[in-house]
Design a protein around this motif. Structure first.
Motif, PDB file in Angstrom:
ATOM      1  N   ALA B  74      23.296 -32.023  38.015  1.00  0.00           N
ATOM      2  CA  ALA B  74      23.313 -31.702  36.572  1.00  0.00           C
ATOM      3  C   ALA B  74      23.694 -30.226  36.401  1.00  0.00           C
ATOM      4  O   ALA B  74      23.274 -29.369  37.187  1.00  0.00           O
ATOM      5  CB  ALA B  74      21.950 -31.952  35.956  1.00  0.00           C
ATOM      6  N   VAL B  75      24.486 -29.972  35.410  1.00  0.00           N
ATOM      7  CA  VAL B  75      24.923 -28.588  35.171  1.00  0.00           C
ATOM      8  C   VAL B  75      24.679 -28.261  33.699  1.00  0.00           C
ATOM      9  O   VAL B  75      25.011 -29.075  32.826  1.00  0.00           O
ATOM     10  CB  VAL B  75      26.433 -28.429  35.494  1.00  0.00           C
ATOM     11  N   TYR B  76      24.048 -27.135  33.451  1.00  0.00           N
ATOM     12  CA  TYR B  76      23.833 -26.745  32.041  1.00  0.00           C
ATOM     13  C   TYR B  76      23.729 -25.217  31.925  1.00  0.00           C
ATOM     14  O   TYR B  76      23.555 -24.508  32.924  1.00  0.00           O
ATOM     15  CB  TYR B  76      22.594 -27.437  31.477  1.00  0.00           C
ATOM     16  N   LEU B  77      23.829 -24.776  30.729  1.00  0.00           N
ATOM     17  CA  LEU B  77      23.686 -23.341  30.467  1.00  0.00           C
ATOM     18  C   LEU B  77      22.250 -23.057  30.129  1.00  0.00           C
ATOM     19  O   LEU B  77      21.589 -23.842  29.438  1.00  0.00           O
ATOM     20  CB  LEU B  77      24.571 -22.911  29.285  1.00  0.00           C
ATOM     21  N   GLU B  78      21.778 -21.942  30.636  1.00  0.00           N
ATOM     22  CA  GLU B  78      20.405 -21.583  30.339  1.00  0.00           C
ATOM     23  C   GLU B  78      20.383 -20.885  28.960  1.00  0.00           C
ATOM     24  O   GLU B  78      21.341 -20.207  28.582  1.00  0.00           O
ATOM     25  CB  GLU B  78      19.879 -20.644  31.415  1.00  0.00           C
ATOM     26  N   GLY B  79      19.296 -21.027  28.263  1.00  0.00           N
ATOM     27  CA  GLY B  79      19.188 -20.321  26.984  1.00  0.00           C
ATOM     28  C   GLY B  79      19.036 -21.279  25.827  1.00  0.00           C
ATOM     29  O   GLY B  79      19.607 -22.366  25.822  1.00  0.00           O
TER      30      GLY B  79
END
Lengths: 556, 237
Positions: B74-79
């Motif tokens: 899984a890949v996502y942006l933090e924040g």
């Protein structure tokens, strides 16, 4: 039965019986010991096997307990308990069970409610694990169950949620006989379900096991073999199931018994052979002397004589005594018989003397003729027995004259034809008299035929030459000589020379031509010391032969 | 390793300071996995079991196992940026959750339809969302809303081997890599971001990404594993 056979059998048979009996007893004893040992070892194997099995049962139960703590299975069971009729719920649990089965290799798994109602289960059919028809199959929670052709051993464990029991998990594995080192039989209430004895159908095993009590050791016969059977009561199999081990005692003790049989066979054969030889030898040593005695007696039976044993004395005392007493008895019998014979002869001799004494002229005639005849016989070198016959026969030769009256016999003058014919009957009469006397058969021919002439002109039969026996011919010569040399009322007796001359003259006509010269030379020889002893001295002539008389008497 | 940890700390700091712009760019990247990370569990289909076929377990599928591993990243942006809640489904089929890694933005609703002819039970004990949907049979479904970001592990009470991870991303920029390892986050406003890659076995990997107007430099995640198959860097969840 022959004595030899009887002796042999009487000593051999008891020996054989004793030998075989003791061999049999020893064999039985050894067999018994072997069987006992085997039974003990079997029991020990049995006990240790049961212990191992009990141990593995314990391990299994621990393992099962862990299986019972399976959380997802608990969840599944709770789901199923909440919806027991829901097919999805049952499938869910079946699915869980399948997974456990596939992983752990059980043959069936079953969950049931706390009150024992089966809820779901799976079982292995071939390579597949299929849902169990729980409505139809009701496997027990413990012990054995048979589904279709297969027997399963079932164990169970409770499934608990906290303190609450929510069900039971049962696992089944096919019952494996290979775990047993000995052949085993699984039976339920007398019916044999499974057997690991190769080649024997279950029914046969069942029949053989019938007499066994449910949980007791017993011995059974199966196809001629003895098996010892022990129940495996240390393992609980549940409702009526009994597992019995079966071990063939015969198969186990067979090799030992084979060796024993061989050993006993060889030893027994050897012993029997030795016994037979010893018995034959010993019976022979008893029988041989007895057989010798028997043969001796048989010979005596044939000859009528009782000769003494000449063989060396037997080594057996009884046999020796037997031979000795036989010898004693034989000599006693011989003596008695001789005495009897002598008494006969003396009796007959005195009869003859009495006959002679009827007439003083003929006194001593019979005795003289006897002596002369005996001398001739001896000069002819006859056998002693023949001499005996001649002597006694000559003594009796005129016995027939008893039957002729004095008037004829002592008639001084010439006899008429009738009187002469009467005189001529005396040999026949004599024969008839003596015929009735037992033991006088040998003398009959002398008495009857001493008046037969060489040329066949004699009486009573007119026999010619050697048709009359030698003894009769000898007596004929001696009788004629004595008659010629004896005085008669009407004449004086001839001299010896005259008488010999007459004899010579008639040799070959009246007398045997061989005997006369012999007699003549015999008389000449005896006459020599007293050549002029007188023509009439008949009795004195007897005296020239004293030694002959004495010898004759002794011979009787 | 120490350097990577330092980098990660710096990235978190940078991520917080990132500001969204008016124009946007796509973040293109790839995941490199050179070694198989997890043993893929194989279960026979329920219907296969129904037929009574025994299936040998632990045999891998015919598909490329590395490709499978890449799809689990899984890949996502933090924040905490803007989020557009979505709906997704996590099916239970053949005693597996399909798919085993689900990525949704925070606030999304996930349904759990049961496609097996047996009961399933979906539950989670994870911090971002704890729930137990109970047992329900075939063709029934239950839904759960995931308002908080985080990783939610989902299990089935009845089937302990069933497991799935729902990655609840803090914003709408979240995705999964494809079989080749490629991924893309579209329309990301310019700024400096921390890009997070997560793999169930390997853990978190973070990289700083600068998104310029109409342009973002490509990103490459190398997910390393030692001999034992464990990830070298397992950052905190």
């Amino acid at each position: 039965m022959r004595f030899a056979t009887r002796t042999f059998l009487w000593s051999f048979i008891p020996f054989v019986v004793l030998l075989l009996g003791s061999f049999w007893a020893i064999q039985k004893l050894v067999e018994h010991t072997v069987r006992d040992g085997l039974r003990t070892s079997l029991r020990q194997t049995h006990v240790s096997m049961a212990r191992v099995r009990a141990n593995s049962e314990l391990q299994n139960s621990r393992f099962l307990k862990i299986l019972g703590e399976n959380a997802s299975l608990k969840a599944g069971l709770q789901l199923l308990l909440a919806a027991p009729r829901n097919g999805d719920a049952r499938r869910t649990v079946e699915d869980q069970l399948r997974e456990i089965c596939a992983k752990l290799g059980f043959d069936f798994l079953l969950v049931s409610s706390p009150d024992g109602v089966a809820l779901a289960g799976v079982m292995r059919v071939g390579e597949q694990l299929v849902g169990m028809d729980i409505a139809r199959l009701r496997p027990p929670q413990q012990g054995f169950t048979t589904i279709g052709e297969r027997s399963y051993q079932v164990a169970s464990t409770p499934i608990d949620q906290g303190d609450e029991n929510i069900g039971t998990l049962s696992v089944g594995e096919p019952f494996d006989f290979t775990a047993f080192t000995t052949p085993a039989v699984l039976a339920r209430r007398g019916k044999v379900l499974k057997s690991s004895i190769p080649g024997i159908p279950l029914e046969e095993v069942e029949i053989a096991l019938k007499p066994c009590r449910e949980r007791a050791e017993c011995e059974v016969r199966l196809r001629g073999e003895t098996y010892i059977s022990l129940p495996m009561d240390s393992i609980s199999f549940g409702e009526g199931y009994v597992l019995r081990s079966l071990q063939s005692i015969d198969a186990a003790s067979g090799p030992v018994q084979g060796i024993l049989r061989n050993v006993f066979g060889i030893a027994g054969f050897g012993a029997l052979l030795a016994t037979a030889i010893v018995t034959i030898l010993s019976s022979q040593s008893i029988v041989r002397p007895i057989r010798a005695v028997v043969e001796h007696l048989k010979k005596s039976e044939g000859t009528g004589l009782l000769p003494e044993f000449q063989a060396k004395p037997a080594r057996i005392q009884e046999i020796r005594e037997l031979a000795e007493s036989f010898n004693r008895a034989a000599s006693a019998i011989r003596e008695a018989r001789a005495n009897l014979h002598r008494a006969y002869v003396e009796f007959v001799g005195s009869l003859a003397s009495a006959l002679d004494a009827r007439d003083r002229y003929t006194a001593g005639h019979s005795r003289r003729v006897s002596e002369l005849s005996w001398s001739i016989g001896r000069a002819m070198e006859l056998a002693p027995q023949e001499l005996d016959v001649i002597r006694i026969g000559a003594l009796l030769h005129d016995i027939g004259k008893i039957g002729i009256g004095d008037g004829v016999l002592q008639k001084p003058g010439k006899l008429t034809n009738e009187e002469f014919a009467l005189i001529q009957q005396h040999p026949t009469i004599g024969r008839r008299i003596l015929e009735g006397v037992h033991g006088f058969e040998d003398y009959l021919s002398i008495v009857e035929l001493h008046h037969e002439n060489w040329n066949g002109t004699g009486y009573p039969w007119g026999l010619r030459g050697e048709a009359a026996p030698l003894a009769a011919r000898i007596v004929h010569v001696a009788d004629a000589y004595d008659a010629m040399t004896s005085d008669r009322p009407y004449r004086r007796g001839m001299s010896l020379e005259q008488a010999i001359r007459v004899l010579r003259q008639y040799a070959g006509t009246q007398f045997d031509p061989d005997i006369v010269p012999l007699f003549a030379s015999l008389m000449a020889f005896t006459q020599e010391p007293s050549s002029s002893a007188g023509a009439h001295a008949g009795p004195s002539r007897v005296h020239v032969l004293p030694n002959v008389v004495n010898e004759a008497n002794e011979a009787i | 390793m120490q350097m990577i940890v330092k980098l990660a700390i710096a990235a978190v700091f940078l991520g917080v300071t990132a500001v969204g712009g008016l124009s946007a760019a796509d973040i293109q990247g790839s995941v490199v996995i050179k070694r198989k990370l997890t043993k893929r569990r194989v279960t026979a289909s329920v219907s296969a079991y129904e037929r009574g076929v025994t299936v040998k377990l632990d045999t891998g599928p015919d598909t490329d196992s590395l490709a499978f591993e890449r799809t689990r990243v899984a890949v996502y942006l933090e924040g905490q940026f803007q989020s557009q809640p979505a709906t997704a489904a996590l099916e239970q089929k053949n005693r597996q959750f399909v798919t085993d890694t689900l990525v949704v933005p925070a606030g999304s609703t996930v349904s759990f339809p049961n496609r097996d002819p047996i009961f399933h039970n979906v539950l989670s004990l994870s911090k971002p969302k704890t729930f137990d949907l109970g047992n329900y049979p075939k063709d029934h479904t239950r839904t759960v809303n995931f308002p908080k970001p985080g990783i939610v592990f989902v299990n089935c009470h009845l089937h302990p081997n069933m497991t799935a991870a729902i990655v609840v991303a803090p914003n709408q920029w979240c995705t999964k890599a494809d079989g080749a390892g490629r991924f893309a986050l579209t329309d990301v406003p310019p700024g400096a971001y921390t890009l997070v890659a997560w793999h169930r076995a390997a853990g978190f990997f973070r990289q700083t990404v600068k998104v310029a107007k109409d342009h973002a430099s490509p990103v490459e995640f190398i997910i390393p594993l030692d001999e034992t198959g464990d990830a070298k860097v397992v950052a905190q969840r």
